[in-house]
Motif scaffolding. Structure first.
Motif, PDB file in Angstrom:
ATOM      1  N   LEU A   1       0.840  -1.193   0.000  1.00 57.27           N
ATOM      2  CA  LEU A   1       0.000   0.000   0.000  1.00 57.27           C
ATOM      3  C   LEU A   1       0.878   1.248   0.000  1.00 57.27           C
ATOM      4  O   LEU A   1       1.872   1.309   0.717  1.00 57.27           O
ATOM      5  N   GLU A   2       0.480   2.228  -0.783  1.00 58.86           N
ATOM      6  CA  GLU A   2       1.210   3.490  -0.813  1.00 58.86           C
ATOM      7  C   GLU A   2       0.517   4.515   0.062  1.00 58.86           C
ATOM      8  O   GLU A   2      -0.685   4.763  -0.080  1.00 58.86           O
ATOM      9  N   LEU A   3       1.272   5.112   0.975  1.00 60.99           N
ATOM     10  CA  LEU A   3       0.750   6.149   1.858  1.00 60.99           C
ATOM     11  C   LEU A   3       1.499   7.448   1.586  1.00 60.99           C
ATOM     12  O   LEU A   3       2.715   7.524   1.785  1.00 60.99           O
ATOM     13  N   ASP A   4       0.789   8.447   1.107  1.00 61.10           N
ATOM     14  CA  ASP A   4       1.371   9.750   0.815  1.00 61.10           C
ATOM     15  C   ASP A   4       1.164  10.619   2.053  1.00 61.10           C
ATOM     16  O   ASP A   4       0.039  11.051   2.336  1.00 61.10           O
ATOM     17  N   CYS A   5       2.217  10.850   2.828  1.00 59.21           N
ATOM     18  CA  CYS A   5       2.107  11.429   4.168  1.00 59.21           C
ATOM     19  C   CYS A   5       2.543  12.898   4.183  1.00 59.21           C
ATOM     20  O   CYS A   5       3.609  13.244   3.667  1.00 59.21           O
ATOM     21  N   TRP A   6       1.703  13.724   4.829  1.00 61.36           N
ATOM     22  CA  TRP A   6       1.946  15.162   4.892  1.00 61.36           C
ATOM     23  C   TRP A   6       1.723  15.659   6.317  1.00 61.36           C
ATOM     24  O   TRP A   6       1.059  15.005   7.126  1.00 61.36           O
ATOM     25  N   ASP A   7       2.250  16.852   6.597  1.00 59.82           N
ATOM     26  CA  ASP A   7       2.005  17.477   7.895  1.00 59.82           C
ATOM     27  C   ASP A   7       0.525  17.806   8.057  1.00 59.82           C
ATOM     28  O   ASP A   7      -0.110  18.334   7.131  1.00 59.82           O
ATOM     29  N   GLY A   8      -0.005  17.490   9.233  1.00 66.16           N
ATOM     30  CA  GLY A   8      -1.381  17.824   9.542  1.00 66.16           C
ATOM     31  C   GLY A   8      -1.462  18.822  10.681  1.00 66.16           C
ATOM     32  O   GLY A   8      -0.443  19.262  11.223  1.00 66.16           O
ATOM     33  N   ARG A   9      -2.669  19.163  11.055  1.00 72.45           N
ATOM     34  CA  ARG A   9      -2.871  20.126  12.131  1.00 72.45           C
ATOM     35  C   ARG A   9      -2.605  19.481  13.487  1.00 72.45           C
ATOM     36  O   ARG A   9      -2.720  18.271  13.648  1.00 72.45           O
ATOM     37  N   LEU A  10      -2.238  20.303  14.452  1.00 73.50           N
ATOM     38  CA  LEU A  10      -2.019  19.877  15.839  1.00 73.50           C
ATOM     39  C   LEU A  10      -0.961  18.788  15.950  1.00 73.50           C
ATOM     40  O   LEU A  10      -1.022  17.918  16.826  1.00 73.50           O
ATOM     41  N   GLY A  11      -0.005  18.783  15.012  1.00 73.97           N
ATOM     42  CA  GLY A  11       1.096  17.832  15.090  1.00 73.97           C
ATOM     43  C   GLY A  11       0.765  16.423  14.665  1.00 73.97           C
ATOM     44  O   GLY A  11       1.584  15.512  14.861  1.00 73.97           O
ATOM     45  N   GLU A  12      -0.408  16.212  14.058  1.00 68.43           N
ATOM     46  CA  GLU A  12      -0.822  14.870  13.634  1.00 68.43           C
ATOM     47  C   GLU A  12      -0.673  14.723  12.126  1.00 68.43           C
ATOM     48  O   GLU A  12      -1.349  15.431  11.361  1.00 68.43           O
ATOM     49  N   PRO A  13       0.205  13.826  11.648  1.00 68.08           N
ATOM     50  CA  PRO A  13       0.374  13.643  10.199  1.00 68.08           C
ATOM     51  C   PRO A  13      -0.889  13.114   9.549  1.00 68.08           C
ATOM     52  O   PRO A  13      -1.700  12.426  10.197  1.00 68.08           O
ATOM     53  N   VAL A  14      -1.063  13.438   8.266  1.00 69.72           N
ATOM     54  CA  VAL A  14      -2.238  12.999   7.514  1.00 69.72           C
ATOM     55  C   VAL A  14      -1.798  12.286   6.244  1.00 69.72           C
ATOM     56  O   VAL A  14      -0.665  12.424   5.784  1.00 69.72           O
ATOM     57  N   VAL A  15      -2.730  11.521   5.681  1.00 72.64           N
ATOM     58  CA  VAL A  15      -2.511  10.819   4.416  1.00 72.64           C
ATOM     59  C   VAL A  15      -3.433  11.444   3.379  1.00 72.64           C
ATOM     60  O   VAL A  15      -4.647  11.529   3.584  1.00 72.64           O
ATOM     61  N   CYS A  16      -2.850  11.913   2.294  1.00 75.21           N
ATOM     62  CA  CYS A  16      -3.643  12.471   1.193  1.00 75.21           C
ATOM     63  C   CYS A  16      -2.734  12.570  -0.029  1.00 75.21           C
ATOM     64  O   CYS A  16      -1.523  12.383   0.074  1.00 75.21           O
ATOM     65  N   HIS A  17      -3.339  12.858  -1.178  1.00 79.31           N
ATOM     66  CA  HIS A  17      -2.516  13.114  -2.367  1.00 79.31           C
ATOM     67  C   HIS A  17      -2.251  14.606  -2.389  1.00 79.31           C
ATOM     68  O   HIS A  17      -3.167  15.410  -2.545  1.00 79.31           O
ATOM     69  N   GLY A  18      -0.999  14.991  -2.197  1.00 78.88           N
ATOM     70  CA  GLY A  18      -0.648  16.392  -2.005  1.00 78.88           C
ATOM     71  C   GLY A  18      -1.039  17.308  -3.140  1.00 78.88           C
ATOM     72  O   GLY A  18      -1.075  16.913  -4.303  1.00 78.88           O
ATOM     73  N   HIS A  19      -1.374  18.551  -2.781  1.00 72.63           N
ATOM     74  CA  HIS A  19      -1.698  19.612  -3.733  1.00 72.63           C
ATOM     75  C   HIS A  19      -2.922  19.270  -4.585  1.00 72.63           C
ATOM     76  O   HIS A  19      -3.044  19.687  -5.734  1.00 72.63           O
ATOM     77  N   THR A  20      -3.824  18.475  -4.040  1.00 72.06           N
ATOM     78  CA  THR A  20      -5.080  18.160  -4.726  1.00 72.06           C
ATOM     79  C   THR A  20      -6.219  18.342  -3.727  1.00 72.06           C
ATOM     80  O   THR A  20      -6.005  18.646  -2.558  1.00 72.06           O
ATOM     81  N   PHE A  21      -7.447  18.116  -4.201  1.00 68.86           N
ATOM     82  CA  PHE A  21      -8.617  18.274  -3.342  1.00 68.86           C
ATOM     83  C   PHE A  21      -9.072  16.944  -2.732  1.00 68.86           C
ATOM     84  O   PHE A  21     -10.206  16.808  -2.297  1.00 68.86           O
ATOM     85  N   THR A  22      -8.196  15.961  -2.710  1.00 69.32           N
ATOM     86  CA  THR A  22      -8.561  14.671  -2.124  1.00 69.32           C
ATOM     87  C   THR A  22      -8.711  14.800  -0.608  1.00 69.32           C
ATOM     88  O   THR A  22      -8.131  15.677   0.027  1.00 69.32           O
TER      89      THR A  22
END
Length: 350
Positions: free
Chosen positions: A12-33
């Protein structure tokens, strides 16, 4: 992710980015996903990873997080995956080869860039085979392995310590100065670059894949999440061929058919001809038989997909005529024959 795991997907591919309150998030960056908490994804994976197959799952991280949130990722992985997470080599053979999938049953492997970028470990190739891979036909590209100083600015120590068998790298070419293939590294190559290698350097590519884990990923131009034909990449020995599981197109059906050979376990053994770092007879002879060593791989959250079908995925039209027993031309029935005979007699007396 749950849907993919229940279909037998093992990578599985997980695209990981900084989230709010220090909690990382998984999303496709720079998109509306949709953004999903990294912790929620890991909890779901921990529950469903081995629902249909006991063979190992690879979590392929594309990490864009800051160092503090990478450390948080490592903490979440340890907390929710526990004993399933591979955190140390399985045995002494770690210096020379990967454990088999059977040795890694019910274990989860993290694929990510690691801090240790040295090439101090023993090569997994005999010297003669290493020389063949680095022979004539070198590309103009640079080394696929970044310097240690560059990586130290990007990778948190806590996360790097969890990368045991799948150290990520980006394939750039067959330069003579490049490090030898390493059994514990996974080199990523784009769909278009892999197609070029298949056409221009199939022999070297097959040698490379005999001793090196290679992951092929969809082109970033596939904005509608279409899939490319995986057969040629499998036929040259690529172990991980990532497709968009959310798209049920013809190439996804080919993909499903491949892994049904092992009843959804998510792994298919390579043929012997693709395990030897020798001439790629299968590819050079033009035989795109479906060989594979690969773990079933997915690019789940990516909204990438295509600018048009590749030549390998052009459709062919087959016309089939179905003839049943009732369509066979038969002689006239007895009654019809009698009527025709009577009509001929009347005509003869006229």
């Amino acid at each position: 992710y749950i849907h993919a795991l229940l279909r037998g997907c093992r990578c599985l591919e997980l695209d990981c980015w900084d989230g709010r309150l220090g909690e990382p998030v998984v999303c496709h960056g720079h998109t509306f996903t949709t953004r999903i908490l990294f912790e929620d994804v890991i909890v779901a994976i921990s529950r469903y990873a081995f629902a249909v197959s006991p063979l190992p799952v690879i979590l392929s991280f594309e990490t864009h997080c800051s160092l503090p949130q990478q450390a948080r990722m490592a903490s979440i992985l340890k907390k929710h995956l526990g004993g399933m997470l591979v955190r140390a080599p399985m045995d002494d053979s770690y210096e020379y080869e990967l454990p088999s999938p059977n040795r890694l049953k019910y274990r989860i492997i993290i694929k990510n860039k690691a801090l240790d970028a040295s090439n101090s470990r023993p090569s997994s190739l005999p010297a003669s085979q290493s020389a063949r891979i680095a022979q004539a036909g070198a590309s103009r590209n640079v080394s696929p392995r970044a310097s240690s100083a560059q990586l130290k600015r990007k990778i948190a120590q806590e996360l790097s310590e969890l990368i045991i068998y799948c150290k990520a790298g980006h394939f750039e070419g067959f330069d003579e100065g490049d490090p030898e293939p390493a059994y514990d590294r996974v080199m990523s190559v784009s769909e278009s670059a892999s197609n070029q290698l298949l056409k221009q350097q199939p022999r070297q590519y097959a040698w490379y894949n005999a001793v090196q884990m290679t992951r092929v990923y969809p082109s970033f131009s596939r904005v509608t999440s279409t899939n490319y034909n995986p057969i040629a990449h499998w036929a040259c020995g690529c172990q991980l061929v990532a497709l968009n599981f959310q798209t049920r197109d013809r190439n996804m059906q080919i993909y499903d058919a491949m892994f049904r050979r092992t009843h959804g376990l998510g792994y298919v053994p390579k043929p012997r001809s693709l395990c030897d770092a020798g001439p790629a007879r299968t590819v050079l002879a033009g035989e795109l038989s479906p060989p594979l060593s690969a773990a079933s791989s997915a690019s789940l959250i990516s909204t990438v997909a295509g600018q048009g079908a590749s030549p390998a995925s052009k459709r062919s039209t087959v016309h089939i005529s179905v003839i049943s027993a009732y369509n066979i031309v038969r002689g006239p029935s007895r009654r019809q024959a009698s009527i025709e005979s009577s009509h001929r007699r009347q005509s003869s007396f006229a």
